[in-house]
Design a protein around this motif. Structure first.
Motif, PDB file in Angstrom:
ATOM      1  N   GLU A 192       0.816  -1.225   0.000  1.00 38.94           N
ATOM      2  CA  GLU A 192       0.000   0.000   0.000  1.00 38.94           C
ATOM      3  C   GLU A 192       0.842   1.263   0.000  1.00 38.94           C
ATOM      4  O   GLU A 192       0.400   2.316  -0.473  1.00 38.94           O
ATOM      5  N   GLU A 212      -6.626  -2.304  -0.175  1.00 36.40           N
ATOM      6  CA  GLU A 212      -6.351  -2.069  -1.592  1.00 36.40           C
ATOM      7  C   GLU A 212      -6.508  -3.375  -2.370  1.00 36.40           C
ATOM      8  O   GLU A 212      -5.760  -4.330  -2.161  1.00 36.40           O
ATOM      9  N   ARG A 213      -7.446  -3.366  -3.281  1.00 33.64           N
ATOM     10  CA  ARG A 213      -7.719  -4.590  -4.037  1.00 33.64           C
ATOM     11  C   ARG A 213      -6.524  -5.022  -4.880  1.00 33.64           C
ATOM     12  O   ARG A 213      -6.280  -6.223  -5.058  1.00 33.64           O
ATOM     13  N   ARG A 214      -5.780  -4.065  -5.389  1.00 37.80           N
ATOM     14  CA  ARG A 214      -4.601  -4.393  -6.193  1.00 37.80           C
ATOM     15  C   ARG A 214      -3.608  -5.224  -5.389  1.00 37.80           C
ATOM     16  O   ARG A 214      -3.040  -6.199  -5.899  1.00 37.80           O
ATOM     17  N   VAL A 215      -3.398  -4.870  -4.111  1.00 39.41           N
ATOM     18  CA  VAL A 215      -2.474  -5.609  -3.261  1.00 39.41           C
ATOM     19  C   VAL A 215      -2.979  -7.045  -3.068  1.00 39.41           C
ATOM     20  O   VAL A 215      -2.213  -8.011  -3.163  1.00 39.41           O
ATOM     21  N   ARG A 216      -4.266  -7.174  -2.801  1.00 38.24           N
ATOM     22  CA  ARG A 216      -4.844  -8.508  -2.623  1.00 38.24           C
ATOM     23  C   ARG A 216      -4.659  -9.357  -3.878  1.00 38.24           C
ATOM     24  O   ARG A 216      -4.273 -10.527  -3.815  1.00 38.24           O
ATOM     25  N   GLN A 217      -4.948  -8.767  -5.017  1.00 42.76           N
ATOM     26  CA  GLN A 217      -4.868  -9.508  -6.268  1.00 42.76           C
ATOM     27  C   GLN A 217      -3.433  -9.912  -6.589  1.00 42.76           C
ATOM     28  O   GLN A 217      -3.176 -11.040  -7.012  1.00 42.76           O
ATOM     29  N   GLU A 218      -2.492  -8.995  -6.357  1.00 43.07           N
ATOM     30  CA  GLU A 218      -1.076  -9.309  -6.621  1.00 43.07           C
ATOM     31  C   GLU A 218      -0.581 -10.431  -5.702  1.00 43.07           C
ATOM     32  O   GLU A 218       0.148 -11.331  -6.148  1.00 43.07           O
ATOM     33  N   LYS A 221      -2.225 -13.760  -6.819  1.00 42.71           N
ATOM     34  CA  LYS A 221      -1.635 -14.253  -8.069  1.00 42.71           C
ATOM     35  C   LYS A 221      -0.206 -14.716  -7.842  1.00 42.71           C
ATOM     36  O   LYS A 221       0.218 -15.776  -8.321  1.00 42.71           O
ATOM     37  N   ASP A 306     -10.959 -11.457  -2.678  1.00 38.44           N
ATOM     38  CA  ASP A 306     -11.719 -10.476  -1.911  1.00 38.44           C
ATOM     39  C   ASP A 306     -12.291 -11.054  -0.620  1.00 38.44           C
ATOM     40  O   ASP A 306     -12.903 -10.339   0.158  1.00 38.44           O
TER      41      ASP A 306
END
Length: 600
Positions: A192, A212-218, A221, A306
């Motif tokens: 973040e 932060e959704r981007r952090v979760r997704q990264e 993955k 999520d």
């Protein structure tokens, strides 16, 4: 990247955050002495072989000698394993653990003749032994248990061969542990604050809880890409582990690996099957929660990454370990002054290894050996989830502590079926306390969501794991291949069933089976769900009935393995042979969900 975001080396962790294994052995030389002593004692086992039917005194001396060997071997193995867990890359303790494990197998081999010889004693003669020597009275339940297992106990030579295979049988789990804890490498992601930080076992859930959704997704993955590179090796390991389970079940003439596993606790297979059916019958409740999560997060599609995202964004939690200790102690006051006093001593006198460091075994556990106090391994991060983890593991520890204080060695270890009860009682009582003392509606809402998430992880998720285990064992038992693609297909379909139509089931989640250590200890995870259900009933009784319920519960904690686990729970007031406790727990989940829906 700031230094505070790097994993510390073991030697840089403050002493106050380390467990005191010196209370088991002051130094490694003393461990070596006990290791040698254990080898010497092994040479004395032969004096009993072939003689147990001779007299009550010989049988009693053999059982006492077995206890002595057991106590010493437990101590030797637990110390070596926990030293290794401090840093899995430490080759010295890798070697000590391997030596201890090998010696444990030899102990099992040496003692393998005992049960077959006891079974060979005529029942009337065995009863005569019990009448003749009062010392054997201590072992009456133990002897009854052996008799119960008569149909599944083999000849002395066959039991010896099975015991000799023990170290080899540990291969899949040991290899998975080394691959998972020491060799697999995860990538860095951008957090973040814009810093590049590594994914670790300990930090992964923290990233998944990021707003932060981007952090979760990264993180999601990155983690599964890493497991994907090892997918075929991991599938081969799990396949080998399942085949091992099936082999032992067939050798011991059980109808299935599931039946063999549950029989150790004398639990009927219908208990396992009823759990899965009861949870499946209540999927509509869980689908409501998934739909509510999607609504609160305000996303067009809810993804698997999520599922851990906080729903009450205004509530921030930064709970240093010292504050966590106070919260846990205050939350368990309803268990009585004596319990809280023992809890405080454990939390402040070297029972707990708190902080994450390079090479440390991930996750959390409570463990120890009879004759010492229990220990807790944590990888503490300053959030509420880890406060509950602390309460959970100390529940295990105090269950062990009271059992070890009360029971002789032969009955000192409680069965796995009840292993999750005490830990979950602690979590449930802590939740109730924090909800009652919440300073505002936002805090209360956060705690309700935390409870629902604990329920999701402990009942719905663990039941899904249990169903996965049941399916893959049945596949092997029917002669079907357990390929990488088959494992992924089964796991993906279960996620679709359990999470329902409002969840996007990302392809990556089909590999989650590859990172679950519990699958190498077959048919364990269902006990999280049954334990949670029993704990729900016990906690309600403690809060409603007060001291009488506390007294019954404390007796349960002292019971160890002195009776069948279902009987111990019955004495405490819960009948797990029926679906009712699971249904009741699901009702509490629905009530909490309804309250959350109204508050939002």
């Amino acid at each position: 990247m700031g230094d505070e975001k790097k994993l510390k080396k073991r030697e840089d962790i403050p002493v106050k955050y380390k467990w005191h294994l010196e209370e088991i052995y002051a130094d490694d030389e003393l461990w070596e002495k006990d290791f040698d002593k254990l080898k010497e004692l092994l040479g004395q086992v032969s004096q009993f072989r072939g003689k147990l039917a001779e007299s009550a005194r010989t049988l009693l001396e053999c059982l006492r000698f077995q206890d002595e060997l057991g106590k010493l071997s437990d101590k030797v193995f637990v110390y070596a394993q926990m030293r290794k867990d401090e840093n899995n890359a430490n080759t010295k303790y890798q070697g000590m653990k391997d030596r201890a494990q090998g010696l444990m197998v030899r102990v099992g081999e040496a003692l393998a003749f005992i049960q077959p010889e006891i079974l060979a004693i005529e029942p009337d003669r065995l009863q005569d032994f019990l009448r003749r020597d009062p010392g054997l009275g201590l072992y009456q339940y133990y002897l009854e248990e052996i008799t119960r297992m008569r149909a599944h106990t083999l000849s002395a030579r066959e039991e010896e061969i099975i015991a000799m295979s023990g170290e080899m049988a540990e291969g899949p789990r040991s290899i998975f542990s080394m691959l998972n804890n020491a060799d697999i490498k995860f990538p860095e992601i951008t957090d973040e604050d814009g810093d590049r930080v590594p994914i670790t076992h300990g930090s992964y859930i923290k990233f998944m809880e990021s707003e932060e959704r981007r952090v979760r997704q990264e993180a999601f993955k990155g983690l599964y890409d890493s497991y994907g590179k090892q997918r075929n090796t991991l599938a081969a390991l799990l396949n080998a582990s399942v085949k091992k389970d099936v082999f032992y079940a067939r050798v011991r003439q059980y109808g299935s690996a599931l039946e063999a596993s549950l029989d150790d606790d004398n639990v009927p297979v219908r208990v396992y099957e009823n759990l899965i059916k009861t949870v499946r019958d209540h999927f509509n409740i869980f689908y409501r929660y998934v739909a509510l999560r999607k609504k609160i997060l305000g996303v067009p599609d809810l993804h698997m990454y999520d599922i851990y995202a906080p729903l009450v964004k205004e509530v921030k939690t930064n709970i240093p370990y010292e504050d966590a200790v106070k919260m846990v102690e205050q939350g368990l006051v309803s268990l009585g002054e004596s319990y809280v006093g023992d809890l405080h001593r454990g939390l402040t006198s070297g029972w707990v290894d708190v902080q994450e460091n390079e090479g440390k075994t991930p996750g959390a556990y409570s463990w120890g050996a009879y004759g010492t106090h229990p220990y807790v391994l944590l990888n503490y991060h300053n959030n509420l989830d880890h406060v509950f983890t602390l309460a959970h593991e100390m529940g295990h520890s105090l269950h062990s502590y009271y059992s070890w204080q009360t029971q002789p060695y032969v009955y000192s270890y409680y069965k796995i079926f009840v292993a999750e009860v005490a830990s979950t009682v602690n979590e449930t009582l802590l939740t109730r306390y924090l909800m009652q003392t919440a300073p505002d509606e936002k805090q209360k809402l956060y705690l309700i969501n935390h409870y629902l998430e604990e329920f999701r992880g402990t009942v719905f998720r663990q039941t899904m794991f249990a169903e996965f285990e049941k399916i893959i064992h049945e596949k092997v038992e029917s002669g079907e291949p357990l390929t990488t693609d088959a494992l992924c297909e089964i796991y993906y379909k279960l996620n679709q069933d359990y999470y329902g139509p409002e969840m996007v089931i990302d392809e990556d989640i089909s590999l989650e089976w590859a990172r679950i250590p519990h699958f190498y200890n077959a048919f364990y995870v269902y006990k999280y769900a049954t334990g949670f259900s029993a704990a729900s009933a016990l906690s309600q009784a403690i809060l409603q009935d007060g001291q009488p319920a506390v007294d019954r519960y404390r007796e349960f904690l002292k019971g160890g393995g002195s009776d069948y686990p279902i009987n111990l729970l019955k004495k405490a007031g819960v009948d797990m042979a029926e679906p009712a406790p699971v249904v009741q727990a699901l009702k509490v989940f629905e009530e909490m969900l309804t309250e959350m829906e109204k508050m939002l």
